[in-house]
Write a protein that holds these residues in place. Structure first.
Motif, short mmCIF file in Angstrom:
data_model
loop_
_atom_site.label_atom_id
_atom_site.label_comp_id
_atom_site.label_asym_id
_atom_site.label_seq_id
_atom_site.Cartn_x
_atom_site.Cartn_y
_atom_site.Cartn_z
N ASP A 1 21.56 -45.22 -56.26
CA ASP A 1 22.09 -44.10 -57.05
C ASP A 1 23.53 -44.36 -57.48
O ASP A 1 24.05 -43.66 -58.33
CB ASP A 1 21.96 -42.77 -56.31
CG ASP A 1 22.66 -42.76 -54.96
OD1 ASP A 1 23.67 -43.48 -54.78
OD2 ASP A 1 22.21 -42.01 -54.09
N LEU A 2 24.16 -45.36 -56.90
CA LEU A 2 25.51 -45.81 -57.25
C LEU A 2 26.57 -44.73 -57.07
O LEU A 2 27.65 -44.80 -57.67
CB LEU A 2 25.56 -46.37 -58.68
CG LEU A 2 24.51 -47.42 -59.05
CD1 LEU A 2 24.78 -47.99 -60.43
CD2 LEU A 2 24.40 -48.52 -58.02
N ASP A 3 26.29 -43.75 -56.22
CA ASP A 3 27.24 -42.65 -56.02
C ASP A 3 28.52 -43.10 -55.32
O ASP A 3 29.54 -42.44 -55.44
CB ASP A 3 26.59 -41.49 -55.26
CG ASP A 3 26.16 -41.85 -53.85
OD1 ASP A 3 26.00 -43.06 -53.55
OD2 ASP A 3 25.96 -40.93 -53.05
N PHE B 1 19.11 -44.85 -59.86
CA PHE B 1 18.19 -43.79 -59.48
C PHE B 1 18.97 -42.49 -59.32
O PHE B 1 20.19 -42.50 -59.09
CB PHE B 1 17.52 -44.13 -58.15
CG PHE B 1 16.50 -45.23 -58.27
CD1 PHE B 1 15.17 -44.93 -58.45
CD2 PHE B 1 16.89 -46.55 -58.20
CE1 PHE B 1 14.23 -45.95 -58.57
CE2 PHE B 1 15.97 -47.57 -58.31
CZ PHE B 1 14.63 -47.26 -58.49
N PRO B 2 18.29 -41.35 -59.40
CA PRO B 2 18.96 -40.07 -59.17
C PRO B 2 19.50 -39.99 -57.74
O PRO B 2 18.95 -40.62 -56.83
CB PRO B 2 17.87 -39.02 -59.38
CG PRO B 2 16.72 -39.73 -59.98
CD PRO B 2 16.88 -41.18 -59.71
N ASP C 1 13.52 -39.72 -52.88
CA ASP C 1 12.74 -39.79 -51.65
C ASP C 1 13.04 -41.02 -50.80
O ASP C 1 12.59 -41.09 -49.66
CB ASP C 1 11.24 -39.76 -51.98
CG ASP C 1 10.81 -38.43 -52.56
OD1 ASP C 1 11.43 -37.40 -52.23
OD2 ASP C 1 9.85 -38.42 -53.34
N TYR C 2 13.77 -41.99 -51.34
CA TYR C 2 14.06 -43.23 -50.62
C TYR C 2 15.56 -43.47 -50.56
O TYR C 2 16.30 -43.04 -51.43
CB TYR C 2 13.40 -44.43 -51.34
CG TYR C 2 11.90 -44.31 -51.44
CD1 TYR C 2 11.10 -44.59 -50.34
CD2 TYR C 2 11.30 -43.91 -52.62
CE1 TYR C 2 9.73 -44.47 -50.43
CE2 TYR C 2 9.92 -43.79 -52.71
CZ TYR C 2 9.13 -44.07 -51.61
OH TYR C 2 7.78 -43.96 -51.69
N LEU D 1 18.81 -48.59 -49.73
CA LEU D 1 18.33 -49.83 -49.11
C LEU D 1 16.82 -49.96 -49.32
O LEU D 1 16.34 -51.04 -49.67
CB LEU D 1 18.66 -49.85 -47.62
CG LEU D 1 18.14 -51.07 -46.85
CD1 LEU D 1 18.64 -52.37 -47.45
CD2 LEU D 1 18.50 -50.97 -45.38
N GLU D 2 16.08 -48.90 -49.12
CA GLU D 2 14.63 -48.95 -49.35
C GLU D 2 14.32 -49.32 -50.79
O GLU D 2 13.41 -50.14 -51.06
CB GLU D 2 13.98 -47.61 -49.00
CG GLU D 2 13.93 -47.33 -47.52
CD GLU D 2 13.46 -45.93 -47.22
OE1 GLU D 2 12.52 -45.80 -46.40
OE2 GLU D 2 14.02 -44.97 -47.79
N LEU D 3 15.04 -48.75 -51.72
CA LEU D 3 14.83 -49.07 -53.14
C LEU D 3 15.13 -50.54 -53.42
O LEU D 3 14.40 -51.20 -54.16
CB LEU D 3 15.69 -48.17 -54.01
CG LEU D 3 15.32 -46.69 -54.00
CD1 LEU D 3 16.41 -45.86 -54.69
CD2 LEU D 3 13.97 -46.47 -54.66
#
Length: 64
Positions: free
Chosen positions: A8-10, A30-31, A35-36, A39-41
């Motif tokens: 998500d790069l937050d 990603f938003p 749900d992940y 790291l999972e992504l």
């Protein structure tokens, strides 16, 4: 320089994001509400592209 940045790069500073983009590093964003974990992504991304070995180093970021 990374091959790709996934998440998500937050916590990525805007200046770093710009530098990565200018260097041609793909950013797969990603938003924040998902749900992940990031790291999972990233692991899913690597496995989908046929990674035979994945090394995770210092991935906790101060969180458990």
């Amino acid at each position: 320089m990374p091959h790709v940045v996934v998440g998500d790069l937050d916590s990525l500073a805007e200046a770093d994001r710009v530098q990565l983009a200018r260097s041609g590093v793909p950013l797969i964003v990603f938003p924040t509400h998902k749900d992940y974990t990031d790291l999972e992504l990233a692991l899913r991304h690597a496995l989908e592209r046929g990674a035979a070995e994945i090394v995770i180093f210092s991935a906790l970021g101060g969180r458990w």
